[in-house]
Design an enzyme around this catalytic site. Structure first.
Site, mmCIF file in Angstrom:
data_model
loop_
_atom_site.group_PDB
_atom_site.id
_atom_site.type_symbol
_atom_site.label_atom_id
_atom_site.label_comp_id
_atom_site.label_asym_id
_atom_site.label_seq_id
_atom_site.Cartn_x
_atom_site.Cartn_y
_atom_site.Cartn_z
ATOM 1 N N GLY A 46 18.797 -31.512 -51.430
ATOM 2 C CA GLY A 46 19.570 -32.569 -50.787
ATOM 3 C C GLY A 46 20.719 -33.049 -51.663
ATOM 4 O O GLY A 46 21.315 -32.289 -52.438
ATOM 5 N N SER A 47 20.996 -34.340 -51.575
ATOM 6 C CA SER A 47 22.184 -34.894 -52.233
ATOM 7 C C SER A 47 22.093 -34.946 -53.755
ATOM 8 O O SER A 47 23.098 -35.241 -54.409
ATOM 9 C CB SER A 47 22.461 -36.298 -51.691
ATOM 10 O OG SER A 47 22.861 -36.226 -50.339
ATOM 11 N N THR A 48 20.925 -34.654 -54.334
ATOM 12 C CA THR A 48 20.876 -34.556 -55.795
ATOM 13 C C THR A 48 21.734 -33.395 -56.284
ATOM 14 O O THR A 48 22.024 -33.290 -57.482
ATOM 15 C CB THR A 48 19.436 -34.371 -56.307
ATOM 16 O OG1 THR A 48 18.890 -33.156 -55.775
ATOM 17 C CG2 THR A 48 18.557 -35.552 -55.899
ATOM 18 N N MET A 49 22.160 -32.528 -55.358
ATOM 19 C CA MET A 49 23.014 -31.393 -55.698
ATOM 20 C C MET A 49 24.474 -31.801 -55.891
ATOM 21 O O MET A 49 25.244 -31.109 -56.574
ATOM 22 C CB MET A 49 22.895 -30.340 -54.581
ATOM 23 C CG MET A 49 23.730 -29.095 -54.785
ATOM 24 S SD MET A 49 23.244 -28.169 -56.252
ATOM 25 C CE MET A 49 24.590 -26.969 -56.321
ATOM 26 N N LYS A 50 24.896 -32.913 -55.323
ATOM 27 C CA LYS A 50 26.319 -33.271 -55.313
ATOM 28 C C LYS A 50 26.931 -33.433 -56.701
ATOM 29 O O LYS A 50 28.062 -32.980 -56.936
ATOM 30 C CB LYS A 50 26.540 -34.525 -54.459
ATOM 31 C CG LYS A 50 26.364 -34.255 -52.973
ATOM 32 C CD LYS A 50 26.352 -35.507 -52.129
ATOM 33 C CE LYS A 50 26.061 -35.172 -50.676
ATOM 34 N NZ LYS A 50 25.782 -36.348 -49.854
#
Length: 502
Positions: A185-189
């Site tokens: 999820g957004s921990t990748m951003k």
């Protein structure tokens, strides 16, 4: 039965009747004085930390051979070599004379783990409380020492008691933090932003027009929670903009983006040496479809472990130097410089805005410390499509000025019945991060890096306490002029010396 079993094994020199029985039961059996039946002293493991440490330590079988966890990984190191000697026994199996030593025994070696029992218990307690509060199915927590790569805590729930394995489900015995694969999820951003900064295709002040709050993605579209309008690079992380991260990744070549993600530790083993550790799933660019890179920029179409998330964030906190995680105290591996210190530090500063007013992870803020982090909420895939069930993430670093700890929290399938964002990472997982890290920073005597906020909070607290107190007589400074009843009205008896303390 006691006489029948030995008779059935009359042709053998030795056979176990029953193993791992308590001493009282053994005495009761020996009291029958059955010829050829005698006791043999054996040892077994006892795990004082029980289910709080079960997935890390693992357990041994009846012969004390490691079966799971570090017991399995370091079985040869921990297991000594038995010795042997010739002896004479009486008919009760008792040794009456030692004849000669055939081979001397070699004791097993000691192993000092990097796990801090205090932080481990904090993580276990807070994760369990979060699962209860949000009626979640499972969860994992990983805490790493940024400077050394040492694993300070690793917790999974549901857990099991290694002292009493019984016939329970073997499913709860797997170490989800290193074996379970999930879309981050957004921990990748922050990783996507770091790749673009490193390549030089954006700067921290580059702006992106995310109007009208969505962007095409093949036959589908990528949407934000709301229309954030024009955002700069930092704003993409602060607001967790899917549209913004999509715009960023479009500026990167496929092969470069893939190699950067791999260098950050995704799609490859972290090198921790833990048995069964998964490498994750990261397809080669030759197999990407037209939409894959865009959804990867915000954490879909790839699979990682909670350990890999914590490791990637530790790399950012360690000024771009990747260290293999280790469970052995002092066993620091060789570092790899995977991105420039300047870019790593810039991204950490950007992530600080996530926990400040206006960010998506304010529930992770810790008084007296600057916190860098990123929340994430990923829909769970099942049967080729996505369900209305979620994974709630929070990953971060503290303190920002000189990161000491990296931590990843994953909570699986939190309750969605309340609607809104009550099942998101910023709401569900961020408080776990806050409580565990707040305790760890104090346990490890890590100095605050946000003194001004701490002092302001203390001042507000003092003012609030003063406002709640009754007005003091003007003559209180001169106690000779204040009668005893007035003193008791101002200062409760337990404080003034009268009465019993509550």
């Amino acid at each position: 039965a006691l006489t029948r079993k030995p008779s059935h094994r009359a042709g053998k020199e030795f056979a176990y009747l029953k193993r791992r029985i308590n001493p009282d039961e053994a005495k009761a059996i020996l009291a029958h004085e059955v010829p050829g039946v005698f006791s043999q002293r054996e040892f077994r493991r006892f795990y004082p930390q029980g289910d709080a440490m079960a997935h890390v330590l693992g357990f041994t079988n009846i012969d004390d051979r490691g079966q799971e966890g570090l017991e399995l990984a370091f079985d040869e190191w921990l297991t000594g070599k038995p010795g042997s000697k010739r002896v004479i026994r009486d008919r009760h199996g008792r040794i009456v004379e030692s004849i000669e030593l055939v081979r001397a025994a070699e004791p097993g070696k000691d192993l000092t783990l990097s796990i801090d029992r205090r932080i481990q218990y904090l993580a276990y307690r807070e994760l369990r409380a979060a699962l209860d509060e949000h009626q979640a199915a499972a969860g994992s927590v990983v805490v790493l020492d940024v400077a050394t790569g040492e694993v300070l805590a690793m917790v999974n729930l549901p857990s099991y008691n290694p002292n009493s394995l019984g016939g329970g489900s073997t499913d709860v015995r797997r170490n989800r933090a290193v074996t379970d694969l999930l879309e981050p999820g957004s921990t990748m951003k922050p990783i996507t932003i770091a790749a673009a900064l490193e390549k030089g295709v954006i700067t921290p002040t580059t702006t992106f027009n995310t109007n009208p709050g969505w962007i095409p993605n093949g036959r589908f579209k990528t949407s934000d929670f709301r229309n954030y309008g024009v955002l700069d690079t930092t704003g993409i992380i602060t607001k967790s903009s899917n549209v913004g991260s999509s715009m960023v990744v479009h500026r990167l070549e496929d092969r470069y983006f893939y190699e950067f993600i791999r260098n950050m530790g995704y799609g490859r083993s972290t090198g921790s040496g833990f048995p069964g550790e998964a490498a994750g799933l990261l397809a080669d660019p030759a197999r990407w479809s037209g939409t894959d890179k865009q959804v990867m920029s915000y954490g879909y179409n790839m699979a990682v472990t909670p350990m890999q998330i914590a490791h990637a964030y530790a790399t950012l906190g360690n000024h771009g130097r990747a260290l293999p995680p280790t469970f052995v105290k002092g066993n620091v591996g060789e570092a790899r410089q995977v991105l420039s210190p300047k870019v790593a530090d810039e991204v950490v500063r950007m992530m600080q805005t996530v926990t400040e007013p206006g960010g998506t992870g304010t529930r992770a803020a810790i008084l007296g410390y600057h916190v860098a982090g990123k929340s994430g909420t990923a829909r769970k895939a099942s049967g080729g499509s996505y369900e209305r069930r979620y994974l709630a993430f929070f990953a971060g670093l503290v303190p920002v000025d000189n990161p000491r700890f990296a931590m990843a929290v994953v909570i699986d399938d939190p309750d969605t019945s309340k609607g809104g964002s009550t099942y998101g990472g910023g709401y569900v997982s961020a408080p776990v991060f806050q409580r565990v890290m707040d305790g760890a920073l104090r346990l490890m005597d890590v100095p605050p890096d946000d003194i001004e906020t701490w002092l302001a909070a203390q001042a507000r607290g003092d003012a609030k306490r003063r406002a709640s107190m009754p007005e003091l007589p003007a003559a209180l400074d001169d106690l000779d002029h204040v009668d005893e009843n007035t003193i008791d009205a101002i200062i409760p008896p337990a404080m003034s010396g009268g009465g019993a303390a509550p």
